[in-house]
Structure formats: structure tokens, C-alpha cells
Design an enzyme around this catalytic site. Structure first.
Site, PDB file in Angstrom:
ATOM      1  N   THR A 138      -3.223   5.683   3.331  1.00 54.54           N
ATOM      2  CA  THR A 138      -3.860   6.056   4.377  1.00 54.54           C
ATOM      3  C   THR A 138      -4.332   7.559   4.521  1.00 54.54           C
ATOM      4  O   THR A 138      -5.332   7.772   4.667  1.00 54.54           O
ATOM      5  CB  THR A 138      -3.150   5.530   5.623  1.00 54.54           C
ATOM      6  N   TYR A 140       4.916   9.733   4.572  1.00 53.80           N
ATOM      7  CA  TYR A 140       4.083  10.502   5.746  1.00 53.80           C
ATOM      8  C   TYR A 140       4.077  12.060   5.612  1.00 53.80           C
ATOM      9  O   TYR A 140       2.882  12.642   5.568  1.00 53.80           O
ATOM     10  CB  TYR A 140       4.682  10.167   7.159  1.00 53.80           C
ATOM     11  N   ASN A 143      -8.189  -0.148  11.458  1.00 50.65           N
ATOM     12  CA  ASN A 143      -7.848  -1.486  11.021  1.00 50.65           C
ATOM     13  C   ASN A 143      -6.616  -2.172  11.946  1.00 50.65           C
ATOM     14  O   ASN A 143      -6.347  -3.283  11.388  1.00 50.65           O
ATOM     15  CB  ASN A 143      -6.900  -1.405   9.474  1.00 50.65           C
TER      16      ASN A 143
END
Ligand code: UDP
Length: 314
Positions: A94, A147, A33
Site C-alpha cells: 500500500t 509501515y 478499499n
């Protein structure tokens, strides 16, 4: 000739994989992206007949008709300033939605899929060095957890797809890596120190610089990742991949200052929240299974990296 999908293909590690596979004669689908990836990183292969760039965010499912043999799932911002704060929820999506979407694609194509996991799954490690059996010490509600927990959950869904659908999975836990194609502005320590020195700006050590990291040159890392991907079915990992030579951040700053002619000095700033105190991989497993060990010492790898940044940092 294989057809290989690389997600995060314009990013630091993904771009090295794409360039290598084109050189080896494979068909490459590079998906990104471009949030932290840059087309500049794949400029040399952009017009190659075997290369296709797909502008897509792996948070959304994707259907690809062309038969895919292998998927390297490298897509995710990896620098703390890029994945935290306003981007935190995007980061978790993500990691988790991205993993599920790519696993679904692997299922459809009967492809082998490799997950770029991370040393961050160990959090603030209470065991040193870290081996793959260590289950980690992650703060589930901290600023890094988008994360850390996202990548942990991605590992979890990978192993569920193996158990439920028999997908051929590979998982590598990548420790700190540096080299060409790093983004000069992404805030990682190696890129920051080198660019600061090249610009005659002071080198910013966060905390007192006694925290440690073990730095692997990208060429070494790419080699082991490819070996893991092409290993026999059932060798799933997770495998630690990195260079176990450990340095304090202060030592790294001093090495950079020694190598670059600069007016820069060292200055100290606040340590970010949940910044791990120490990190060093136990790489016994990859050494044993893949006959691999890192060959590039930090001093040599830094010379090549300084050369790369000297062309793009003003
Ligand atoms: N760091 C630093 N100065 C910088 C950037 C990072 O002292 O300009 C420190 C950071 O706090 C951490 C270490 O260097 O302790 C490695 O940071 P990086 O973001 O490169 O990787 P990670 O924290 O994900 O290992």
C-alpha cells in the site's frame, strides 16, 4: 472549483478532507478499499452531486479520465494492530506501490500530489524533539518496519518523481492525531482509552506508561495539511505536522479517567515490540512557512472526541 482525489477517503483523516472539500464547493473523488476506512465516515456527503466514491485498492494502478487537480494520498492502515502481522506485506505494498500508482496518476493529470507520511519515519528517535533534518532510527526488520520502511520508501519515490519528472509534490509527516471518525476498534490509544472508559472496562496501558506521544486534534491537522497542499510550487517539505504538547501515556489515561464517569481502572499489559519511547514534533517549519500553529488543547479536543465516541461505543 477543483477536482480533488482523496485516497483513503473513507478513513479517519481522508473523510475529514472529503467533507471539507464538498463544503467548499469542490468536486471530490473519494477512493478507498474500505479495509480500515468506513463509508459511515462520509455518510453525510455520500449522495452529494459533487461526490463520487471509488472502491479501489491503490496497490493496483487506476486510470481516471476526469481531469484531476490535486491528489491527497492518505490511504494506508495507520494503527499498529491493523498494519502489522498478517497484513504486513499488504501494508508495504500500500505504501510503496500505492505511492507509485498515485504519482503516475499525478504525472498523467499534471496534478499536485500530497503524501501522508508519518512520524514513524523517525522510528525510535535518538533526537528529541524531532525536526525534519533528523534521518531517523528505524529497525528495518522489526514488526513495525512494514509501515515505517514502507512510508520511508514512499517519501523516497515522491522525491524521485520530483527529480525525474518534475511532479509538484508535498510531503507531510503526520504525528499522532485524534478526533471524530476514528475507528473505535482500531486499537489506537485515544480510541481505546475513551471506549474502554465508556464501557466501564479497564484502561490498558502497554508497558509502564512512561512512553510519550504528542496528540493533535484532527481539525488542527486538516487545516495545516490543506495549507501545505495549496502552497506555492517548490515548497515540498517534508514538513512535520502535529501538536508538540507531549504527554506520557499514563497521563493520557489519567486525563480520560478524570473526564468520563466510569468504573474503569488502569491495568498494565506488555509493551509491543519496537514501540517508540518518545515522540514530539519540532513544528518550526510549518509555523514559519504556513503561519499555522495548533489551536486545540488536548483537554478540549478530548471533550469533543468523547462526545463522538459516546454516540458509537456501547
Ligand atoms: N497504547 C497503550 N494502550 C492501548 C493502545 C496503545 O498503552 O490500548 C500505547 C502504545 O503502546 C503506544 C502509544 O500508546 O506507546 C500510542 O499508541 P498508538 O497505537 O495510538 O500510536 P503509535 O504507537 O502509532 O504512536
Amino acid at each position: 472549483m477543483k477536482t480533488i482525489l482523496v485516497t483513503g477517503g473513507t478513513g479517519f483523516l481522508g473523510s475529514h478532507l472529503c467533507i471539507r472539500f464538498i463544503a467548499e464547493g469542490h468536486r471530490v473523488l473519494c477512493l478507498d478499499n474500505n479495509y480500515t476506512g468506513r463509508l459511515d465516515n462520509v455518510e453525510s456527503i455520500l449522495n452529494h452531486e459533487n461526490f463520487t466514491f471509488l472502491l479501489h485498492d491503490i496497490i493496483e494502478p487506476i486510470d481516471i479520465d476526469e481531469k484531476i487537480d490535486q491528489i491527497y494520498n492518505m490511504a494506508c492502515p495507520a494503527s499498529p494492530p491493523a498494519y502489522q502481522g498478517a497484513h504486513a506485506i499488504q501494508t508495504t505494498k500500500t505504501c510503496v506501490f500505492g505511492a507509485i500508482n498515485m504519482l503516475e496518476l499525478a504525472k498523467k493529470h499534471n496534478a499536485t500530489i500530497l503524501q501522508a507520511s508519518t512520524s514513524e519515519v523517525y522510528g525510535e528517535p535518538l533526537e528529541h524533539p524531532q525536526n525534519e533534518r533528523y534521518v531517523g532510527n528505524v529497525n528495518p526488520i522489526g514488526v513495525r518496519s512494514c509501515y515505517d520502511e514502507g512510508k520511508r520508501c514512499a517519501e523516497s519515490v515522491f522525491f524521485d518523481y520530483l527529480r525525474i519528472y518534475g511532479i509538484n509534490i508535498k510531503v507531510v509527516r503526520i504525528f499522532n492525531t485524534y478526533g471524530a471518525n476514528m475507528d473505535p476498534n482500531d486499537g489506537r490509544v485515544v480510541s481505546n482509552f475513551i471506549c474502554q472508559a465508556l464501557r466501564n472496562e479497564d484502561l490498558t496501558i502497554y508497558g509502564d506508561g512512561s512512553q510519550t506521544r504528542s496528540f493533535c486534534h484532527v481539525d488542527d491537522l486538516i487545516e495545516v495539511i490543506v495549507r501545505v497542499m495549496n502552497s506555492e510550487n517548490g515548497l515540498t517539505g517534508p514538513f512535520n505536522v502535529g501538536n508538540p504538547e507531549e504527554f506520557t501515556i499514563k497521563e493520557l489515561a489519567e486525563i480520560v479517567l478524570k473526564k468520563i464517569k466510569t468504573k474503569s481502572k488502569i491495568i498494565y499489559k506488555d509493551l509491543p515490540l519496537d514501540d517508540p519511547t518518545q515522540r514530539k514534533p519540532d513544528i518550526t517549519q510549518v509555523k514559519t512557512f504556513f503561519d499555522w500553529h495548533p489551536c486545540i488543547a488536548l483537554e478540549d479536543g478530548l471533550n469533543a472526541t468523547i462526545e463522538y465516541f459516546s454516540k458509537i461505543c456501547e
